[in-house]
Design a protein around this motif. Structure first.
Motif, short mmCIF file in Angstrom:
data_model
loop_
_atom_site.label_atom_id
_atom_site.label_comp_id
_atom_site.label_asym_id
_atom_site.label_seq_id
_atom_site.Cartn_x
_atom_site.Cartn_y
_atom_site.Cartn_z
N SER A 1 0.80 -1.23 0.00
CA SER A 1 0.00 0.00 0.00
C SER A 1 0.83 1.28 0.00
O SER A 1 0.41 2.31 -0.52
CB SER A 1 -0.96 0.01 1.20
N ASN A 2 2.04 1.22 0.60
CA ASN A 2 2.86 2.43 0.66
C ASN A 2 3.93 2.47 -0.43
O ASN A 2 4.81 3.34 -0.42
CB ASN A 2 3.53 2.55 2.03
N VAL A 3 3.89 1.52 -1.37
CA VAL A 3 4.86 1.50 -2.47
C VAL A 3 4.30 2.28 -3.65
O VAL A 3 3.30 1.90 -4.25
CB VAL A 3 5.19 0.06 -2.91
N LYS A 4 4.93 3.41 -3.96
CA LYS A 4 4.54 4.24 -5.09
C LYS A 4 5.74 4.37 -6.03
O LYS A 4 6.80 4.83 -5.62
CB LYS A 4 4.10 5.63 -4.62
N LEU A 5 5.56 3.97 -7.27
CA LEU A 5 6.64 4.00 -8.25
C LEU A 5 6.27 4.90 -9.41
O LEU A 5 5.16 4.79 -9.96
CB LEU A 5 6.92 2.58 -8.78
N ASP A 6 7.17 5.80 -9.77
CA ASP A 6 6.92 6.72 -10.87
C ASP A 6 6.68 5.96 -12.17
O ASP A 6 7.49 5.09 -12.54
CB ASP A 6 8.10 7.68 -11.02
N LYS A 7 5.59 6.26 -12.83
CA LYS A 7 5.23 5.68 -14.13
C LYS A 7 4.95 4.17 -14.06
O LYS A 7 5.00 3.48 -15.09
CB LYS A 7 6.31 5.97 -15.17
N TYR A 8 4.66 3.66 -12.86
CA TYR A 8 4.32 2.25 -12.72
C TYR A 8 2.93 2.08 -12.11
O TYR A 8 2.59 2.73 -11.12
CB TYR A 8 5.34 1.52 -11.84
N GLN A 9 2.17 1.20 -12.69
CA GLN A 9 0.85 0.83 -12.20
C GLN A 9 0.97 -0.50 -11.47
O GLN A 9 1.40 -1.51 -12.06
CB GLN A 9 -0.11 0.71 -13.39
N ILE A 10 0.64 -0.53 -10.19
CA ILE A 10 0.77 -1.75 -9.39
C ILE A 10 -0.59 -2.45 -9.32
O ILE A 10 -1.58 -1.87 -8.88
CB ILE A 10 1.29 -1.43 -7.99
N GLU A 11 -0.64 -3.69 -9.78
CA GLU A 11 -1.86 -4.48 -9.77
C GLU A 11 -1.59 -5.83 -9.11
O GLU A 11 -0.44 -6.20 -8.87
CB GLU A 11 -2.38 -4.69 -11.20
N TYR A 12 -2.67 -6.57 -8.82
CA TYR A 12 -2.55 -7.79 -8.02
C TYR A 12 -3.27 -8.95 -8.72
O TYR A 12 -4.36 -8.78 -9.27
CB TYR A 12 -3.16 -7.55 -6.64
N LEU A 13 -2.63 -10.13 -8.63
CA LEU A 13 -3.20 -11.31 -9.27
C LEU A 13 -3.37 -12.41 -8.22
O LEU A 13 -2.41 -12.81 -7.56
CB LEU A 13 -2.31 -11.78 -10.42
N GLN A 14 -4.61 -12.87 -8.08
CA GLN A 14 -4.96 -13.87 -7.06
C GLN A 14 -5.25 -15.21 -7.72
O GLN A 14 -6.03 -15.30 -8.66
CB GLN A 14 -6.18 -13.40 -6.28
#
Length: 303
Positions: free
Chosen positions: A142-155
């Protein structure tokens, strides 16, 4: 998460002073949890059964399944820790109810990928570990923010227990990843895959079994038994495909640290360079400095 820390300490006590101390420790810390998860209940009834507290073991099992509506995959009840209660009729009733719920869940089980639109140039996909889910992954990222990166999750669609999932060594991880990433890989300039525990094993299978382009991988507390049978192929493939790797592992992670050592030795033989972070006095858990390591990995490799 508080639960992970408590269970990690419980495991340490099991391996150290024994199941009775571990059971008493876990019971004394239940008040710190917002709720008792299916995994915690599993610890409770298994530890009670191996601590000569068969009545309490049955009570925990009944509370989980009959009162709370929890279920488990059938293999859970084959645990040798439960030998002292397997012939009890109350145990058999709970197993029957659990199996019926499990079979019903199998009918609708599906992979869940949070990506529904393109918001950034690059993509980072997070895979959970066994007995986890997307919500647990999100709590750590939740606190990981990366420039120009979209963080998504796969279950995963592979069932473990109520609301928890897994990546089996001989399961459908590659198929699940391929089906979902094929749809979106061309929408992003770079794709990074990050896994925790068994999620790392799923990623390595995917790397050697598909041709989908991946820029980098992040292996956190890597449970990677595949390294024992296909280790050289893995590091050779990573080198050939020029896939960058960040590996984070605690030196007190009894199951995963030896697997990291095998990975490292093979990488040295093959001449594959990767970034590693070995944390002192850390067991099988997410790094508290995840943001620092991940952001450094991405920026240093200009991804």
């Amino acid at each position: 998460m508080i639960e992970d820390k408590i269970l990690d300490e419980t495991l340490g006590l099991i391996n150290g002073s024994g199941t009775i101390d571990a059971y008493n420790f876990l019971k004394s810390n239940l008040s710190k949890l917002n709720e008792i998860s299916s995994q915690v209940y599993n610890f409770l009834y298994c530890l009670a059964a191996t601590s000569h507290n068969e009545e309490e073991a049955l009570e925990w099992l009944e509370e989980a399944i009959l009162d709370k509506g929890i279920w488990y995959r059938p293999e859970v009840f084959e645990d040798e820790d439960l030998e002292s209660i397997v012939d009890n009729e109350r145990f058999k009733v709970c197993v029957g109810v659990s199996e019926e719920r499990y079979n019903n869940e199998l009918k609708t089980a599906c992979t869940k990928f949070t990506l529904d639109s393109v918001l950034e140039e690059n993509l980072l996909v997070v895979l959970h570990g066994n007995q986890q889910n997307n919500v647990i992954s999100q709590s750590y990222w939740s606190n990981v923010k990366l420039d120009k990166y979209q963080i998504e999750y796969l279950q995963s669609k592979e069932l473990d227990s109520y609301n928890l999932y897994r990546w089996d060594e001989d399961g459908s991880a590659v198929e699940q990843l391929e089906q979902n990433l094929t749809k979106v890989s061309d929408m992003f300039q770079n794709t990074i895959l990050s896994g925790f525990s068994a999620g790392c094993n799923a990623i390595l299978h995917f790397i050697i079994e598909t041709d989908i382009k991946i820029k980098g991988i992040i292996l956190n507390s890597p449970w990677i038994p595949i390294i024992e049978s296909q280790g050289r192929l893995i590091v050779e493939t990573l080198k050939e495909k020029k896939i960058k790797c960040l590996l984070i592992c605690g030196n007190q992670d009894e199951d995963c640290y030896p697997l990291y050592q095998q990975f490292n030795a093979l990488a040295e033989e093959v001449g594959y360079e990767f970034q590693e972070v070995i944390e002192d006095e850390v067991g099988h858990e997410y790094s508290r400095d995840l943001y620092k390591y991940v952001s450094g990995f991405v920026s240093q490799n200009k991804m």
